[in-house]
Motif scaffolding. Structure first.
Motif, PDB file in Angstrom:
ATOM      1  N   ILE A  23      18.012  56.878 -10.392  1.00 62.28           N
ATOM      2  CA  ILE A  23      18.160  56.866  -9.630  1.00 62.28           C
ATOM      3  C   ILE A  23      16.936  57.299  -8.446  1.00 62.28           C
ATOM      4  N   ALA A  24      15.870  57.424  -8.873  1.00 61.41           N
ATOM      5  CA  ALA A  24      14.709  57.743  -8.330  1.00 61.41           C
ATOM      6  C   ALA A  24      15.250  56.784  -6.998  1.00 61.41           C
ATOM      7  N   ASP A  25      15.054  55.025  -7.618  1.00 62.50           N
ATOM      8  CA  ASP A  25      15.139  54.321  -6.110  1.00 62.50           C
ATOM      9  C   ASP A  25      16.447  54.392  -5.529  1.00 62.50           C
ATOM     10  N   ILE A  26      17.108  55.433  -5.822  1.00 67.18           N
ATOM     11  CA  ILE A  26      18.630  55.452  -5.523  1.00 67.18           C
ATOM     12  C   ILE A  26      18.142  56.379  -4.206  1.00 67.18           C
ATOM     13  N   PHE A  27      17.533  57.406  -4.098  1.00 69.86           N
ATOM     14  CA  PHE A  27      17.170  58.689  -3.349  1.00 69.86           C
ATOM     15  C   PHE A  27      16.119  57.454  -2.558  1.00 69.86           C
ATOM     16  N   ARG A  28      15.371  56.586  -2.694  1.00 73.36           N
ATOM     17  CA  ARG A  28      14.016  56.056  -1.719  1.00 73.36           C
ATOM     18  C   ARG A  28      14.788  54.855  -0.928  1.00 73.36           C
ATOM     19  N   TYR A  29      16.165  54.338  -1.471  1.00 78.36           N
ATOM     20  CA  TYR A  29      16.240  52.875  -0.925  1.00 78.36           C
ATOM     21  C   TYR A  29      17.931  53.232   0.380  1.00 78.36           C
ATOM     22  N   LYS A  30      18.261  52.542   1.074  1.00 74.60           N
ATOM     23  CA  LYS A  30      19.426  52.952   1.665  1.00 74.60           C
ATOM     24  C   LYS A  30      20.147  52.333   1.130  1.00 74.60           C
ATOM     25  N   GLY A  31      20.581  50.665   0.525  1.00 73.40           N
ATOM     26  CA  GLY A  31      21.756  50.256   0.200  1.00 73.40           C
ATOM     27  C   GLY A  31      21.263  50.254  -1.286  1.00 73.40           C
ATOM     28  N   LEU A  32      22.657  50.070  -2.161  1.00 72.57           N
ATOM     29  CA  LEU A  32      22.810  50.202  -3.277  1.00 72.57           C
ATOM     30  C   LEU A  32      24.007  48.984  -3.651  1.00 72.57           C
TER      31      LEU A  32
END
Length: 399
Positions: free
Chosen positions: A297-306
């Motif tokens: 979740i922390a990385d999803i907050f950090r980067y635009k693409g999922l």
């Protein structure tokens, strides 16, 4: 010892460290532990700002007495009622029976609800109210839903200290020093992002309102309830919270997948390889079976693409992916680009379930979903490459 606890003026750090708890809120891993920060103002009137987890009360009381000796504590200011900060209220009141509890209307309902205390001495404050301790003058700012409805912040106008409750917090114990200039703070940047994403993340608009309210203040130190006292790195700390609460992602892609025997993982690898070939450098692959959701979740907050992938499991999503997307939806994230893929053996379901998530998330859908039966072949590999290219092209448009 008394001199070693001073932050500025007559303000002392009296917090404690928890190196035994495995999960914060029973959910989030604490590889570096966590601090419960409390602050004491040794002025004409003595004020204690927040308490600590009740498990550490004896250590906490010893720290208070090391500063003020047998003097009474006149005020207990409650910025946040979550039990890791309010847990010692009942015991503090027994040691200092004439203490005046300072809080807002929401605070006192929770004091009674959690601890069955109806304070004999209470000071009900509203936004902008002040309290004079002698040398130090405090002003109170209500910051509801950062991240509970009663949360507020206290600003010491004399020394420029912002006591921010859980705002600007971070996981991690304070090992020796407690002020950023006296510490190696490198571990705290990722732990701050993980803390924000998982604890505060749903409340971005509330954080933005709080930042607007605090913007005019001449802040010389941020004294949060978790993590270091920030003096040298104030601008960076506020910048991280500002960016995360605006949901402003950096260029990069988080690929998260659930796999049983590695076939779905091969799809993720093919997508990642194409993203790299297209010039995307920040590519994070998470096996949801192994990586705790708080880091994902922390990385999803950090980067635009999922990009999310899942094998079909009992005609549904793989359980770890199902759990993860529930957590993503709970946080009301915005402005992300989403692709998805899945696999199955005899009955396709994962891609259909991910399509339902895509609709609920309101993320911008990128590329075509890829649905694989059993194992990867050249056709599926090409579809994965196409999905990777579509995501790369979308990210490049923002450059």
């Amino acid at each position: 010892m008394k001199q070693k606890t001073i932050i500025r003026g007559k303000v002392h750090y009296v917090g404690v460290n928890d190196r035994t708890k495995h999960l914060f809120e029973g959910l989030w891993p604490l590889p570096y532990g966590v601090s419960y920060n409390s602050y004491l103002i040794d002025d004409g009137k003595v004020a204690l700002i927040d308490t600590v987890d009740i498990c550490y009360f004896e250590v906490f009381l010893h720290k208070i007495k090391a500063v003020i000796g047998d003097r009474p504590v006149d005020y207990l200011i409650i910025n946040h009622m979550e039990p890791d900060h309010s847990g010692s209220i009942s015991l503090i009141k027994k040691y200092y029976p004439n203490i005046t509890i300072v809080g807002n209307k929401q605070t006192f309902g929770m004091v009674e609800g959690f601890y069955n205390i109806s304070p004999d001495h209470q000071l009900l404050i509203k936004n902008g109210d002040s309290l004079d301790l002698g040398y130090h003058k405090l002003r109170f700012y209500l910051t509801p839903m950062v991240h509970w409805p009663e949360t507020m912040m206290t600003f010491d106008e004399t020394e420029g200290l912002l006591f921010s409750g859980d705002g600007f917090g971070a996981f991690g114990t304070l090992d020796g020093g407690f002020i950023d200039s006296n510490m190696n703070v490198e571990i705290f940047w990722d732990e701050m992002r993980r803390y924000y994403a998982n604890i505060v993340g749903k409340y971005g608009s509330a954080v933005q309102k709080a930042l607007e309210k605090l913007a005019p203040l001449p802040i010389k130190a941020i004294c949060s309830t978790h993590g270091p006292v920030w003096i040298d790195q104030i601008e960076k700390v506020i910048g991280i919270y500002d960016k995360l609460s605006r949901y402003e992602g950096e260029e990069g892609v988080v690929i998260v997948y659930g796999t049983m025997y590695g076939n779905t993982e091969q799809m993720a690898e093919a997508i990642a390889l194409e993203l790299s070939a297209q010039g995307i450098k920040n590519i994070i692959l998470h096996n949801a079976n192994k990586r705790h959701h708080s880091y994902i979740i922390a990385d999803i907050f950090r980067y635009k693409g999922l990009i999310i992938g899942s094998t079909t499991y009992c005609n549904h999503l793989f359980p770890e992916i199902d759990s993860l997307i529930s957590k993503i939806l709970t946080r009301d994230m915005k402005d992300r680009y989403l692709g998805y893929f899945g696999s199955f053996c005899w009955s396709s379901a994962a891609v259909k379930r991910l399509a339902e998530f895509a609709e609920k998330s309101k993320f911008e859908i990128v590329g075509d979903p890829v649905d694989m039966k059993m194992a990867i072949d050249d056709n599926i590999y090409e579809q994965c490459e196409k999905l990777g290219r579509a995501m790369a092209d979308r990210l490049k448009k923002d450059r």
